[in-house]
Design a protein around this motif. Structure first.
Motif, PDB file in Angstrom:
ATOM      1  N   LEU A  54       0.859  -1.179   0.000  1.00 16.31           N
ATOM      2  CA  LEU A  54       0.000   0.000   0.000  1.00 16.31           C
ATOM      3  C   LEU A  54       0.892   1.224   0.000  1.00 16.31           C
ATOM      4  CD1 LEU A  54      -2.876   1.371   0.447  1.00 16.31           C
ATOM      5  CD2 LEU A  54      -2.262   1.362   2.880  1.00 16.31           C
ATOM      6  N   GLU A  55       0.603   2.169  -0.887  1.00 18.02           N
ATOM      7  CA  GLU A  55       1.289   3.462  -0.891  1.00 18.02           C
ATOM      8  C   GLU A  55       0.263   4.543  -0.602  1.00 18.02           C
ATOM      9  OE1 GLU A  55       3.501   6.610  -3.920  1.00 18.02           O
ATOM     10  OE2 GLU A  55       3.518   4.476  -4.415  1.00 18.02           O
ATOM     11  N   THR A  56       0.562   5.407   0.358  1.00 19.89           N
ATOM     12  CA  THR A  56      -0.377   6.463   0.693  1.00 19.89           C
ATOM     13  C   THR A  56       0.360   7.664   1.266  1.00 19.89           C
ATOM     14  OG1 THR A  56      -2.435   7.001   1.872  1.00 19.89           O
ATOM     15  CG2 THR A  56      -0.871   5.565   3.012  1.00 19.89           C
ATOM     16  N   MET A  57      -0.243   8.826   1.118  1.00 22.08           N
ATOM     17  CA  MET A  57       0.351  10.044   1.649  1.00 22.08           C
ATOM     18  C   MET A  57      -0.731  11.085   1.939  1.00 22.08           C
ATOM     19  SD  MET A  57       0.387   9.913  -1.837  1.00 22.08           S
ATOM     20  CE  MET A  57       2.029   9.335  -2.252  1.00 22.08           C
ATOM     21  N   CYS A  58      -0.485  11.885   2.976  1.00 26.37           N
ATOM     22  CA  CYS A  58      -1.356  13.027   3.224  1.00 26.37           C
ATOM     23  C   CYS A  58      -0.987  14.137   2.250  1.00 26.37           C
ATOM     24  CB  CYS A  58      -1.231  13.500   4.672  1.00 26.37           C
ATOM     25  SG  CYS A  58       0.424  14.062   5.131  1.00 26.37           S
ATOM     26  N   ILE A  59      -1.913  15.056   2.063  1.00 24.65           N
ATOM     27  CA  ILE A  59      -1.743  16.124   1.079  1.00 24.65           C
ATOM     28  C   ILE A  59      -2.181  17.434   1.706  1.00 24.65           C
ATOM     29  CG2 ILE A  59      -2.496  16.999  -1.167  1.00 24.65           C
ATOM     30  CD1 ILE A  59      -3.048  14.042  -1.949  1.00 24.65           C
ATOM     31  N   GLY A  60      -1.301  18.417   1.726  1.00 18.10           N
ATOM     32  CA  GLY A  60      -1.635  19.717   2.279  1.00 18.10           C
ATOM     33  C   GLY A  60      -2.909  20.273   1.665  1.00 18.10           C
ATOM     34  N   GLY A  61      -3.767  20.817   2.502  1.00 18.96           N
ATOM     35  CA  GLY A  61      -5.048  21.319   2.027  1.00 18.96           C
ATOM     36  C   GLY A  61      -6.190  20.381   2.351  1.00 18.96           C
ATOM     37  N   GLY A  62      -5.886  19.223   2.944  1.00 15.37           N
ATOM     38  CA  GLY A  62      -6.946  18.336   3.398  1.00 15.37           C
ATOM     39  C   GLY A  62      -7.306  17.220   2.439  1.00 15.37           C
ATOM     40  N   GLN A  63      -6.310  16.555   1.858  1.00 18.53           N
ATOM     41  CA  GLN A  63      -6.566  15.417   0.984  1.00 18.53           C
ATOM     42  C   GLN A  63      -5.570  14.297   1.305  1.00 18.53           C
ATOM     43  OE1 GLN A  63      -7.719  16.359  -3.309  1.00 18.53           O
ATOM     44  NE2 GLN A  63      -6.365  18.074  -2.864  1.00 18.53           N
ATOM     45  N   ALA A  64      -5.831  13.133   0.752  1.00 18.97           N
ATOM     46  CA  ALA A  64      -4.878  12.023   0.789  1.00 18.97           C
ATOM     47  C   ALA A  64      -5.151  11.123  -0.391  1.00 18.97           C
ATOM     48  CB  ALA A  64      -4.981  11.239   2.090  1.00 18.97           C
ATOM     49  N   LEU A  65      -4.122  10.397  -0.801  1.00 16.35           N
ATOM     50  CA  LEU A  65      -4.203   9.481  -1.925  1.00 16.35           C
ATOM     51  C   LEU A  65      -3.637   8.148  -1.472  1.00 16.35           C
ATOM     52  CD1 LEU A  65      -5.057   9.674  -4.927  1.00 16.35           C
ATOM     53  CD2 LEU A  65      -2.682  10.246  -5.476  1.00 16.35           C
ATOM     54  N   ALA A  66      -4.210   7.073  -1.975  1.00 17.75           N
ATOM     55  CA  ALA A  66      -3.721   5.737  -1.625  1.00 17.75           C
ATOM     56  C   ALA A  66      -3.877   4.810  -2.818  1.00 17.75           C
ATOM     57  CB  ALA A  66      -4.480   5.176  -0.423  1.00 17.75           C
ATOM     58  N   ALA A  67      -2.964   3.873  -2.947  1.00 17.57           N
ATOM     59  CA  ALA A  67      -3.038   2.886  -4.025  1.00 17.57           C
ATOM     60  C   ALA A  67      -2.466   1.565  -3.548  1.00 17.57           C
ATOM     61  CB  ALA A  67      -2.275   3.357  -5.254  1.00 17.57           C
ATOM     62  N   VAL A  68      -3.080   0.479  -3.998  1.00 14.87           N
ATOM     63  CA  VAL A  68      -2.625  -0.867  -3.678  1.00 14.87           C
ATOM     64  C   VAL A  68      -1.922  -1.433  -4.913  1.00 14.87           C
ATOM     65  CG1 VAL A  68      -3.280  -3.206  -3.042  1.00 14.87           C
ATOM     66  CG2 VAL A  68      -4.477  -1.253  -2.020  1.00 14.87           C
ATOM     67  N   PHE A  69      -0.701  -1.907  -4.723  1.00 14.94           N
ATOM     68  CA  PHE A  69       0.079  -2.486  -5.815  1.00 14.94           C
ATOM     69  C   PHE A  69       0.404  -3.942  -5.488  1.00 14.94           C
ATOM     70  CE2 PHE A  69       1.018   2.058  -6.093  1.00 14.94           C
ATOM     71  CZ  PHE A  69       0.796   2.303  -7.436  1.00 14.94           C
ATOM     72  N   GLU A  70       0.455  -4.745  -6.545  1.00 18.39           N
ATOM     73  CA  GLU A  70       0.785  -6.160  -6.406  1.00 18.39           C
ATOM     74  C   GLU A  70       2.047  -6.452  -7.211  1.00 18.39           C
ATOM     75  OE1 GLU A  70      -1.332 -10.538  -7.216  1.00 18.39           O
ATOM     76  OE2 GLU A  70      -2.265  -8.686  -7.942  1.00 18.39           O
ATOM     77  N   ARG A  71       2.961  -7.164  -6.616  1.00 19.50           N
ATOM     78  CA  ARG A  71       4.169  -7.567  -7.310  1.00 19.50           C
ATOM     79  C   ARG A  71       3.853  -8.512  -8.463  1.00 19.50           C
ATOM     80  NH1 ARG A  71       8.529 -11.499  -4.384  1.00 19.50           N
ATOM     81  NH2 ARG A  71       9.841 -11.984  -6.197  1.00 19.50           N
ATOM     82  N   VAL A  72       4.448  -8.264  -9.589  1.00 21.98           N
ATOM     83  CA  VAL A  72       4.224  -9.113 -10.769  1.00 21.98           C
ATOM     84  C   VAL A  72       5.287 -10.210 -10.786  1.00 21.98           C
ATOM     85  CG1 VAL A  72       4.185  -9.176 -13.278  1.00 21.98           C
ATOM     86  CG2 VAL A  72       3.232  -7.213 -12.070  1.00 21.98           C
TER      87      VAL A  72
END
Length: 404
Positions: free
Chosen positions: A386-404
């Motif tokens: 899982l990759e995720t980060m907070c974002i200034g201004g009140g947001q966040a993004l997240a993504a799930v990756f699977e090893r190939v």
């Protein structure tokens, strides 16, 4: 509607991360971007004519490279048929570039897109918005893009006069997180990054940068931000940034992310197109999500974003082998972990360090994290991240990756 196509990530690469005013200060953001794009093409043997476009993330642009992705593509020698544009979701910009590229490929709008993120915080502009109307009074006001962006990111209705640091101190008060806990987390981050650096764990993802100088060129091939000499005593000696206005303040330069320079990029395409071009996929995008919060609580926005991304993938935290949570502030990471019920010493959490130790070159960070986790998974014999980060201004993004 046609079913969405599968998407894979190939060969994420990054430059070393430089300190503010440090080894990479003499290199512009577009020059950093060009360096990593040229290396990506050279190392993979990618046919430049196969590139449909370059999505360029940048948080502190100037008009030296407008429509950043397009200019970087042209400077890197890609054909004029390779389109490009620029995006800004602040700290999430690099990961957003990957997601936008994935959506283009999934829907068939493109077959191969390069996601790019670059930032030269050392060269963030000083600017005026009054100059064209003439000089009134003593002179023109020059705004520092770095500090001004943190003050205005909440817009008119959600002012953040103390910037992201003030919001981090809000979490400290509400979650009861001590200075000692924050410094201990920061020390752990540096130790992990230094250990990875010493073991050569970053070597495969790094692209050296040649910095011209009056006495000849210098080649920068190591991250500049990790500190082997960091200790609890040295961290405890640092003064809180808002100490003058808040006697209980705890956030310091030592337990917060750095201001940095770097670029990173990755190829986003279908498995079939990758095979045709001789590319080696490293990751598959499983799901992603974005979340919004009150700007004063932006630091815990990764909680709903990650929860949504995991739910969409049919996964839970127990299924993850790596959790890459960008360290904007130690207090912000600790608040997220408290909400998730995870231990701050969880070995899956940022195994090779993150924003506090490696640095946080805003728009490059999401792709820097992707390059790191792409190499962490096989090294740890893991499958899901899982990759995720907070974002200034009140947001966040997240993504799930699977090893190939």
């Amino acid at each position: 509607m046609t079913a969405l196509r599968d998407v894979v990530i190939c060969s994420p690469l990054r430059t070393p991360v430089g300190r503010l005013g440090g080894s990479l200060a003499g290199v512009s953001a577009v020059a950093l971007a060009t360096t990593v794009l040229e290396a990506l093409v050279a190392r993979t043997g990618l046919d430049p004519n196969a590139v449909d476009g370059v999505i360029g993330a940048q948080g502190y642009p100037t008009m030296e490279a407008p429509a950043f992705g397009r200019v970087a593509a042209l400077d890197a020698g890609l054909p004029v048929s390779a389109t490009g544009y620029q995006l800004d979701r602040r700290c999430g910009s690099g990961l957003q570039a990957v997601i936008n590229a994935a959506m283009e490929v999934q829907t068939g709008a493109s077959d191969l897109v390069i996601a790019l993120g670059a930032e030269s915080m050392s060269n963030a502009p000083l600017y005026t918005v009054e100059g064209r109307r003439g000089i009134v009074g003593a002179g023109l006001m020059l705004h520092d893009a770095l500090s001004r962006g943190r003050e205005t990111v909440g817009g008119r209705r959600f002012p953040t006069p103390e910037g992201n640091v003030g919001a981090a101190e809000t979490l400290r008060r509400e979650y009861g997180i001590t200075r000692e806990a924050q410094d201990a987390f920061a020390l752990r981050s540096h130790r992990r990054a230094v250990a990875a650096q010493s073991a050569g764990a970053f070597d495969a993802e790094l692209v050296p940068v040649t910095v011209p100088g009056r006495r000849g060129d210098t080649v920068v091939d190591r991250d500049e931000h990790p500190r082997a000499d960091t200790s609890l005593d040295s961290l405890a000696a640092l003064r809180p940034i808002l100490g003058r206005s808040d006697a209980a303040a705890t956030v310091t330069a030592g337990n917060a992310s750095g201001q940095n320079d770097a670029a990173a990029a990755a190829i986003v395409t279908t498995p079939e197109r990758a095979a045709e071009l001789g590319l080696v996929p490293m990751l598959r995008l499983r799901s992603w999500a974005v979340a919004g919060t009150d700007p004063e609580h932006f630091g815990v926005a990764p909680v709903p974003a990650a929860n949504r991304a995991l739910e969409r993938a049919g996964l839970g935290f127990a299924d993850l082998d790596v959790l890459e949570l960008n360290e904007a502030f130690a207090v912000q990471v600790l608040a997220c972990l408290a909400d998730w019920g995870l231990d701050a010493e969880d070995p899956r959490l940022n195994p090779r360090g993150s924003g506090i130790s490696i640095g946080h070159p805003i728009a490059a960070t999401g792709l820097r994290m992707l390059a790191t986790l792409a190499h962490e998974l096989p090294a740890l014999d893991g499958t899901l991240a899982l990759e995720t980060m907070c974002i200034g201004g009140g947001q966040a993004l997240a993504a799930v990756f699977e090893r190939v």
